[in-house]
Design a protein around this motif. Structure first.
Motif, PDB file in Angstrom:
ATOM      1  N   ALA A 120       0.848  -1.187   0.000  1.00  0.00           N
ATOM      2  CA  ALA A 120       0.000   0.000   0.000  1.00  0.00           C
ATOM      3  C   ALA A 120       0.882   1.235   0.000  1.00  0.00           C
ATOM      4  O   ALA A 120       2.099   1.151   0.186  1.00  0.00           O
ATOM      5  N   VAL A 121       0.251   2.381  -0.202  1.00  0.00           N
ATOM      6  CA  VAL A 121       0.899   3.653   0.063  1.00  0.00           C
ATOM      7  C   VAL A 121       0.666   3.977   1.535  1.00  0.00           C
ATOM      8  O   VAL A 121      -0.472   3.962   2.003  1.00  0.00           O
ATOM      9  N   TYR A 122       1.732   4.264   2.244  1.00  0.00           N
ATOM     10  CA  TYR A 122       1.651   4.558   3.662  1.00  0.00           C
ATOM     11  C   TYR A 122       1.756   6.056   3.896  1.00  0.00           C
ATOM     12  O   TYR A 122       2.662   6.713   3.381  1.00  0.00           O
ATOM     13  N   TYR A 123       0.832   6.595   4.672  1.00  0.00           N
ATOM     14  CA  TYR A 123       0.751   8.017   4.957  1.00  0.00           C
ATOM     15  C   TYR A 123       0.925   8.275   6.449  1.00  0.00           C
ATOM     16  O   TYR A 123       0.372   7.543   7.273  1.00  0.00           O
ATOM     17  N   CYS A 124       1.651   9.327   6.796  1.00  0.00           N
ATOM     18  CA  CYS A 124       1.674   9.766   8.180  1.00  0.00           C
ATOM     19  C   CYS A 124       0.671  10.897   8.361  1.00  0.00           C
ATOM     20  O   CYS A 124       0.356  11.628   7.412  1.00  0.00           O
ATOM     21  N   ALA A 125       0.162  11.033   9.579  1.00  0.00           N
ATOM     22  CA  ALA A 125      -0.887  11.993   9.859  1.00  0.00           C
ATOM     23  C   ALA A 125      -0.643  12.702  11.185  1.00  0.00           C
ATOM     24  O   ALA A 125      -0.159  12.096  12.137  1.00  0.00           O
ATOM     25  N   GLY A 126      -1.006  13.977  11.224  1.00  0.00           N
ATOM     26  CA  GLY A 126      -0.913  14.768  12.435  1.00  0.00           C
ATOM     27  C   GLY A 126      -2.267  15.291  12.852  1.00  0.00           C
ATOM     28  O   GLY A 126      -3.208  15.356  12.055  1.00  0.00           O
ATOM     29  N   ARG A 127      -2.357  15.677  14.115  1.00  0.00           N
ATOM     30  CA  ARG A 127      -3.621  16.121  14.683  1.00  0.00           C
ATOM     31  C   ARG A 127      -3.424  17.385  15.497  1.00  0.00           C
ATOM     32  O   ARG A 127      -2.466  17.477  16.275  1.00  0.00           O
ATOM     33  N   ARG A 128      -4.312  18.331  15.335  1.00  0.00           N
ATOM     34  CA  ARG A 128      -4.306  19.561  16.100  1.00  0.00           C
ATOM     35  C   ARG A 128      -5.413  19.583  17.145  1.00  0.00           C
ATOM     36  O   ARG A 128      -5.219  20.027  18.260  1.00  0.00           O
ATOM     37  N   ARG A 129      -6.552  19.073  16.781  1.00  0.00           N
ATOM     38  CA  ARG A 129      -7.725  19.176  17.625  1.00  0.00           C
ATOM     39  C   ARG A 129      -7.657  18.253  18.833  1.00  0.00           C
ATOM     40  O   ARG A 129      -6.985  17.227  18.822  1.00  0.00           O
TER      41      ARG A 129
END
Length: 124
Positions: A91-100
């Motif tokens: 798969a394509v692997y994505y990193c994610a960030g969160r502010r809320r």
């Protein structure tokens, strides 16, 4: 303002290991880079792992026991160590960030920032 860049993807044989990275830059104060998702062609983007600001971790059942998420705060970099890789991990692997703040259900809408993705291909 905030940039997330994944790296380390590639082609590996089934049963092998790979470590991918997510480097954060820009105005990252107050932004928690904390999760990995993956998406195979024609499928929905699915949750893989999350690491809280204090180091707690959550894994999808499909990768539990094989993948390890970690973070190096000094380098502002997050990692995903993938062991015992299977063809279905391709798969394509994505990193994610969160502010809320507030409830977190480990779905795409819970996260505010995303990298461009890195391709992981596992050959059988």
């Amino acid at each position: 303002q905030v940039q997330l860049v994944e790296s380390g993807g590639g082609l590996v044989q089934a049963g092998g290991s790979l470590r991918i990275s997510c480097a954060a830059s820009g105005r990252t104060f107050g932004i928690y880079v904390r999760a990995w998702f993956r998406q195979a062609p024609g499928k929905e983007r699915e949750f893989v792992a999350d690491i809280t600001p204090t180091g707690g971790t959550v894994y999808a059942d499909s990768v539990k026991g094989r993948f390890t998420i970690s973070r190096d705060n000094a380098k502002n970099t997050m990692y995903l160590q993938m062991n015992s890789l299977k063809a279905e991990d391709t798969a394509v692997y994505y990193c994610a960030g969160r502010r809320r703040t507030g409830p977190l259900t480990y779905r795409t809408f819970d996260y505010d920032y995303w990298g461009q993705g890195t391709q992981v291909t596992v050959s059988s």
